[in-house]
Design an enzyme around this catalytic site. Structure first.
Site, short mmCIF file in Angstrom:
data_model
loop_
_atom_site.label_atom_id
_atom_site.label_comp_id
_atom_site.label_asym_id
_atom_site.label_seq_id
_atom_site.Cartn_x
_atom_site.Cartn_y
_atom_site.Cartn_z
N SER A 3 7.05 -6.03 7.22
CA SER A 3 6.47 -5.72 8.53
C SER A 3 6.33 -6.97 9.38
O SER A 3 6.37 -6.89 10.62
CB SER A 3 5.09 -5.09 8.36
OG SER A 3 5.17 -3.76 7.98
N ASP B 130 4.03 0.66 16.83
CA ASP B 130 3.22 0.35 15.67
C ASP B 130 1.87 1.07 15.76
O ASP B 130 1.80 2.20 16.24
CB ASP B 130 3.04 -1.17 15.56
CG ASP B 130 2.98 -1.65 14.13
OD1 ASP B 130 1.96 -1.42 13.48
OD2 ASP B 130 3.96 -2.27 13.67
N ASN C 64 9.19 -2.40 1.56
CA ASN C 64 8.54 -3.20 0.53
C ASN C 64 8.50 -2.56 -0.84
O ASN C 64 7.57 -2.77 -1.61
CB ASN C 64 7.11 -3.52 0.98
CG ASN C 64 7.06 -4.24 2.30
OD1 ASN C 64 7.81 -5.18 2.53
ND2 ASN C 64 6.21 -3.78 3.18
N HIS D 159 -2.43 -3.89 12.18
CA HIS D 159 -1.02 -4.09 11.84
C HIS D 159 -0.19 -4.44 13.07
O HIS D 159 0.54 -5.44 13.09
CB HIS D 159 -0.49 -2.81 11.17
CG HIS D 159 0.83 -2.95 10.51
ND1 HIS D 159 2.02 -2.66 11.15
CD2 HIS D 159 1.18 -3.31 9.26
CE1 HIS D 159 3.03 -2.84 10.32
NE2 HIS D 159 2.54 -3.24 9.16
#
Length: 415
Positions: free
Chosen positions: A284, A74, A219, A123
């Protein structure tokens, strides 16, 4: 695409894909959010709804993730958050971003720590918290696998420097030198990739080493948009969509036949860099929910293959229908059921509501054994005749009652 930081409401921070890779985020966010999530932020003192749906004490009787290593590929994982400080194996972490990073205006930007423990976006820190945040006084938030070990692999950033090639390298590192048991990938490629791509090869190599790979579905689902996303669409990867408070598909969540399961992805509380918590939306944050369950299963059943762990998660999911659909796959992940029913491995999910049950459609009542069509007609005729007799009797009885009533009335009138 954008990663959002939320504190009660949504406020967007850009995460732009300059190459072929983009971290997943809601397709649409509010621009008028009153509160921005800051790093650090205030602690969340309640218990998030995504954890309220789980009997955590019952879950942790089965497993806590102890001894299981989960690679988070990530934007890095910040170890300054106290709930992650003891959860992260910094020695095994890596920063795979290119050297001499520059923003879109050509200005040099900081690359971060070489061990992947810097996260300017937040994130990856949120993803890691959902998996393995340690319990802490003053907050009801905790990871689903609170004794699992996080391996931080920084491979993307706020400028979108991550590529399909660097993602492949991250997977190879996680499955090799880092000795990961589970890999979480809350990203997808901007464009579909051929099955023979380097990314696909890296996925296959990791699966061959019995590493479970969990990936977000994406998404771009607003308006009913259906498309395959990668690496979630690759065979053997557990593709996770987002569900809302009602166990239905979140509006932004990507749909498609490749979707295996859904997990909570709306108003997801998690850890942020520096300390505290923030709320966010997106697949996520659904993927690490499922990855946490995978880590628990890895502890309880260390000999199970990735296929068997994936099948167990899919089979025990909460379903609105008997089988698979393109919105939420086999249903919404049920952590407790996934662990408590993990006695025998299965290779693939089946329609129904249990590990070996198959849904049976409702059927008409059987005829009496040995009854012929003629006998049935005779029986039905008898029912009709009896019914008619009863009706006649009722009518006749009613007439008698009325006649007697009139006689009594006349008699009284004559007195």
């Amino acid at each position: 695409m954008r990663v959002t930081h939320r504190a009660v409401a949504v406020l967007a921070t850009p995460l732009v894909a300059l190459s072929t890779l983009a971290a997943t985020a809601p397709a649409a966010v509010a621009d008028d959010a009153p509160d921005q999530c800051t790093f650090p932020d205030k602690p969340y003192d309640g218990k998030p709804w995504s954890l309220q749906r789980v009997l955590l004490d019952e879950l942790w009787k089965q497993a806590t993730g102890k001894g299981v290593r989960v690679a988070v590929i990530d934007t890095g994982v910040d170890v300054k958050n106290p709930q992650l400080a003891k959860a992260v194996d910094a020695k095994s972490g890596r920063n795979l971003l290119p050297k001499n990073l520059k923003d879109k205006n050509g200005n040099k930007i900081e690359r971060g720590n070489e061990n992947g423990t810097t996260d300017s976006v937040g994130h990856g820190t949120k993803v890691a918290g959902i998996i393995a945040a340690r319990p802490m006084k003053g907050t009801g938030f905790v990871g689903l696998a609170p004794e699992a070990t996080i391996i931080p692999i920084q491979q993307n950033d706020a400028e979108g420097h991550g590529t399909a090639e660097s993602l492949a390298a991250a997977i190879r590192y996680a499955a090799g030198p880092a000795r990961a048991d589970v890999i979480n990938i809350s990203q997808d490629t901007a464009n579909a990739l051929e099955p023979t791509s380097e990314l696909k090869q890296a996925v296959n190599e990791a699966l061959a080493k019995k590493v479970v790979i969990v990936a977000s579905a994406g998404n771009d689902g607003l308006g009913g948009n259906v498309k395959e996303t990668y690496p979630a669409s690759y065979e053997g990867v557990l593709a996770v969509a987002s569900s809302d408070h009602n166990n239905e598909r979140a509006a932004f969540s990507q749909s498609g036949e490749f979707v295996d399961v859904a997990a909570p992805g709306v108003d997801m509380i998690s850890t942020v860099p520096g300390g505290g918590h923030c709320s966010d939306d997106g697949t996520s944050f659904s993927a690490p929910y499922a990855a946490g369950v995978a880590a628990l299963l890895k502890e309880k059943q260390p000999g199970w293959t990735p296929r068997q762990i994936n099948a167990q998660i899919m089979q025990t999911a909460e379903r609105a229908i008997s089988g698979h659909d393109r919105l939420v796959g086999w249903g919404v992940v049920d952590p407790v059921r996934a662990l408590t029913e993990a006695d025998k491995p299965i290779e693939q999910p089946v329609p129904g509501n249990g590990n070996a049950e198959k849904a049976k459609p409702p059927s008409a009542m059987d005829l009496p054994v040995g009854e012929t069509a003629q006998e049935r007609e005779s029986r039905l005729g008898t029912y009709v005749a009896v019914g008619t007799s009863v009706l006649v009797a009722v009518i006749a009885g009613g007439a008698v009652v009325m006649r007697d009533a009139r006689r009594r009335a006349n008699g009284k009138a004559g007195k």
